[in-house]
Design a protein around this motif. Structure first.
Motif, PDB file in Angstrom:
ATOM      1  N   LEU A  90       0.375   6.998  -6.916  1.00 49.44           N
ATOM      2  CA  LEU A  90      -1.088   7.813  -6.936  1.00 49.44           C
ATOM      3  C   LEU A  90      -0.500   9.463  -6.792  1.00 49.44           C
ATOM      4  O   LEU A  90      -1.107  10.243  -7.427  1.00 49.44           O
ATOM      5  CB  LEU A  90      -1.895   7.675  -5.934  1.00 49.44           C
ATOM      6  CG  LEU A  90      -2.602   6.408  -5.911  1.00 49.44           C
ATOM      7  CD1 LEU A  90      -3.576   6.094  -4.796  1.00 49.44           C
ATOM      8  CD2 LEU A  90      -3.447   6.181  -7.486  1.00 49.44           C
ATOM      9  N   ARG A  91       0.467   9.687  -5.847  1.00 45.00           N
ATOM     10  CA  ARG A  91       0.937  10.988  -5.753  1.00 45.00           C
ATOM     11  C   ARG A  91       1.575  11.495  -6.794  1.00 45.00           C
ATOM     12  O   ARG A  91       1.737  12.785  -6.897  1.00 45.00           O
ATOM     13  CB  ARG A  91       1.496  11.105  -4.561  1.00 45.00           C
ATOM     14  CG  ARG A  91       1.010  11.148  -3.030  1.00 45.00           C
ATOM     15  CD  ARG A  91       1.874  10.813  -1.901  1.00 45.00           C
ATOM     16  NE  ARG A  91       2.740  12.054  -1.861  1.00 45.00           N
ATOM     17  CZ  ARG A  91       3.792  12.046  -1.263  1.00 45.00           C
ATOM     18  NH1 ARG A  91       4.444  10.909  -0.787  1.00 45.00           N
ATOM     19  NH2 ARG A  91       4.814  13.148  -1.381  1.00 45.00           N
ATOM     20  N   HIS A 116       1.798   1.897  -3.708  1.00 41.54           N
ATOM     21  CA  HIS A 116       0.549   2.277  -4.371  1.00 41.54           C
ATOM     22  C   HIS A 116       0.163   3.840  -4.001  1.00 41.54           C
ATOM     23  O   HIS A 116       0.012   4.528  -4.922  1.00 41.54           O
ATOM     24  CB  HIS A 116      -0.497   1.336  -3.989  1.00 41.54           C
ATOM     25  CG  HIS A 116      -1.947   1.559  -4.379  1.00 41.54           C
ATOM     26  ND1 HIS A 116      -2.178   1.529  -5.903  1.00 41.54           N
ATOM     27  CD2 HIS A 116      -2.986   2.248  -4.016  1.00 41.54           C
ATOM     28  CE1 HIS A 116      -3.406   1.909  -6.102  1.00 41.54           C
ATOM     29  NE2 HIS A 116      -3.824   2.459  -5.198  1.00 41.54           N
ATOM     30  N   HIS A 117       0.275   3.997  -2.792  1.00 47.30           N
ATOM     31  CA  HIS A 117       0.060   5.483  -2.519  1.00 47.30           C
ATOM     32  C   HIS A 117       0.968   6.542  -2.932  1.00 47.30           C
ATOM     33  O   HIS A 117       0.710   7.590  -3.536  1.00 47.30           O
ATOM     34  CB  HIS A 117       0.046   5.638  -0.822  1.00 47.30           C
ATOM     35  CG  HIS A 117       0.121   6.841  -0.205  1.00 47.30           C
ATOM     36  ND1 HIS A 117      -1.297   7.839  -0.534  1.00 47.30           N
ATOM     37  CD2 HIS A 117       0.869   7.957   0.209  1.00 47.30           C
ATOM     38  CE1 HIS A 117      -0.914   8.964   0.116  1.00 47.30           C
ATOM     39  NE2 HIS A 117       0.291   9.232   0.552  1.00 47.30           N
ATOM     40  N   TRP A 118       2.375   5.913  -3.208  1.00 51.79           N
ATOM     41  CA  TRP A 118       3.294   6.946  -3.713  1.00 51.79           C
ATOM     42  C   TRP A 118       3.170   7.219  -5.138  1.00 51.79           C
ATOM     43  O   TRP A 118       3.205   8.055  -5.582  1.00 51.79           O
ATOM     44  CB  TRP A 118       4.833   6.197  -3.544  1.00 51.79           C
ATOM     45  CG  TRP A 118       5.791   7.184  -3.518  1.00 51.79           C
ATOM     46  CD1 TRP A 118       6.722   7.801  -2.810  1.00 51.79           C
ATOM     47  CD2 TRP A 118       6.595   7.239  -4.890  1.00 51.79           C
ATOM     48  NE1 TRP A 118       7.843   8.403  -3.479  1.00 51.79           N
ATOM     49  CE2 TRP A 118       7.516   8.255  -4.761  1.00 51.79           C
ATOM     50  CE3 TRP A 118       6.255   6.919  -6.242  1.00 51.79           C
ATOM     51  CZ2 TRP A 118       8.453   8.690  -5.588  1.00 51.79           C
ATOM     52  CZ3 TRP A 118       7.180   7.232  -7.361  1.00 51.79           C
ATOM     53  CH2 TRP A 118       8.174   8.068  -7.162  1.00 51.79           C
ATOM     54  N   PRO A 175       0.983  -1.207   0.051  1.00 52.72           N
ATOM     55  CA  PRO A 175       0.097  -0.045  -0.042  1.00 52.72           C
ATOM     56  C   PRO A 175       0.850   1.380   0.005  1.00 52.72           C
ATOM     57  O   PRO A 175       0.452   2.248  -0.665  1.00 52.72           O
ATOM     58  CB  PRO A 175      -0.862  -0.139   1.304  1.00 52.72           C
ATOM     59  CG  PRO A 175      -0.015  -1.138   2.118  1.00 52.72           C
ATOM     60  CD  PRO A 175       0.501  -2.135   1.055  1.00 52.72           C
ATOM     61  N   VAL A 176       2.038   1.102   0.467  1.00 55.04           N
ATOM     62  CA  VAL A 176       2.775   2.203   0.624  1.00 55.04           C
ATOM     63  C   VAL A 176       3.407   2.688  -0.921  1.00 55.04           C
ATOM     64  O   VAL A 176       3.244   3.652  -1.174  1.00 55.04           O
ATOM     65  CB  VAL A 176       4.073   2.130   1.555  1.00 55.04           C
ATOM     66  CG1 VAL A 176       4.944   3.340   1.512  1.00 55.04           C
ATOM     67  CG2 VAL A 176       3.541   1.947   2.638  1.00 55.04           C
TER      68      VAL A 176
END
Length: 431
Positions: A416-417, A412-414, A409-410
């Motif tokens: 997206l940013r 994935h979040h990166w 998830p980390v």
């Protein structure tokens, strides 16, 4: 303790292990190494920085916005030359930033030449080159965004590069005007990015003994910038290194694909043409539908094996058939039409004794249609095979990145940013 399970590697360690394996499996001919030597050197440097946990932050921007002064202010030493005439930085220069960041052994600040002394194409090349060699980029401005700033910004974003903006010389504006300027800059950004105000060499007025007013340089105002950078690095430093390494490897893999397609395009076209002709002849003259299908598969398998040797990606006959099976969905409609024509031709031939030879006449155009369709299907299959062969070797770094994003998830979040790098279109180079 006995019986305890080993701790699984974290995301960055997994990235490093996967990339080391991919790099060890990378097969390059002497010609490939000669033509891609510069890109390979950049890749190996990036992988070495990942292994050693050394992160690079590049400062990028127009001539005279104070990039060198900002670096001097951050490191608290006048190591880089600055000049009121501007343009004192002609080549990239890297200095160590003496900060302690968990997980890193070293942080480098990279000064770069100004972007507004070269044309638009040169700016794009410079921005791309800076992006490839840095894990994080600071775009430094000293006013509202200019055309050169926006062009550089687009290039950096297209590369998928983590990016922050720094408004240097912010001491020139009163507090209210500075806030309005920052709002104007944000409104013109294509995406939401962090913006930090700084003043690398602020000046304050001072009255001389003769009554005249002169300005003097005072202490740098870079505390907010330093806090912002350190906060991001504490949270994401090693991840920035890993993602940059994966993207660098993905770019190199695509450069290899492009080179091999360019080198072998005509030979591949000739191979596909020969096998298409052989397949067309076979299906046109063969009266038995089952033999049509078997002969077509044999021709396609032989074509895959020849293409794999051509691209220096050898495979077994079983692997070639498996690849063809996976590609069958792409040719499902063509396969259905081929099967229907084969069945129709066989029925017409079986009816010859009953029709007194009358069914032979319609069987001929059916056979010709089969042959034409076989040629088209073989050419399409050849293009798809060439594409798949160049994607399958050793697990592409881009695929590894997507897999990590799905599982972590980390990551994935990166992703997206930060915008994703533009996909390279290899279709015009396919045979």
């Amino acid at each position: 303790m006995k019986g305890m399970q080993p701790t699984p590697p974290d995301t960055v360690e997994r990235c490093q292990l996967l990339l080391e394996h991919w790099r060890s499996q990378l097969q390059l001919s002497p010609r490939d190494q000669g033509l891609l030597g510069g890109e390979l050197q950049l890749l190996d440097r990036q992988l070495q920085r990942l292994q050693q946990r050394r992160l690079r932050i590049a400062l990028f921007g127009r001539v005279g916005v104070g990039k060198s002064s900002l670096i001097n202010a951050l490191i608290r030493q006048p190591l880089l030359a600055t000049d009121v005439a501007h343009g004192s930085t002609r080549h990239q220069q890297a200095v160590d930033w003496p900060v302690e960041i968990a997980g890193l052994t070293r942080v480098e600040l990279v000064d770069t030449p100004g972007i507004d002394e070269i044309d638009a194409a040169g700016r794009a090349r410079l921005a791309s080159r800076v992006a490839m060699g840095a894990d994080l980029v600071l775009l430094v401005v000293d006013s509202d965004l200019t055309r050169a700033d926006l062009e550089a910004l687009r290039t950096l974003l297209e590369s998928g590069k983590p990016l922050q903006l720094v408004l240097n010389r912010s001491d020139r504006w009163p507090k209210q005007e500075r806030a309005e300027l920052l709002r104007s800059i944000r409104a013109r950004l294509p995406v939401d990015l962090p913006i930090t105000a700084a003043a690398a060499a602020p000046r304050s007025p001072q009255i001389q003994a003769d009554g005249r007013v002169r300005s003097r340089i005072t202490a740098p105002q870079v505390q907010d910038l330093q806090k912002q950078l350190c906060r991001q690095l504490e949270n994401e430093a090693t991840l920035l290194l890993a993602i940059q390494s994966l993207r660098q490897a993905d770019r190199f893999q695509k450069a290899c694909q492009e080179l091999r397609l360019q080198q072998h395009r005509r030979t591949a076209q000739s191979l596909i043409g020969r096998y298409a002709a052989a397949k067309a002849t076979g299906v046109a003259v063969n009266p038995v539908m089952a033999l049509d299908m078997a002969g077509g598969m044999a021709c396609d398998t032989a074509l895959v094996l020849q293409l794999s040797r051509l691209y220096n990606l050898p495979m077994t006959p079983a692997a070639a058939r498996l690849l063809l099976t996976r590609l069958s969905s792409h040719n499902a409609l063509l396969g259905g039409v081929q099967l229907g024509l084969a069945a129709l031709k066989q029925v017409l031939l079986l009816l010859v004794p009953v029709s007194g030879g009358g069914s032979l006449a319609p069987a001929a155009p059916v056979a010709l249609a089969q042959a034409a369709l076989a040629v088209h299907a073989s050419r399409r299959t050849g293009r798809l095979v060439a594409q798949q062969l160049l994607r399958r070797r050793g697990g592409q770094p881009g695929a590894l990145l997507r897999r990590l994003a799905e599982r972590d998830p980390v990551v994935h979040h990166w992703l997206l940013r930060w915008p994703k790098a533009l996909e390279q279109d290899l279709q015009p180079l396919l045979p």
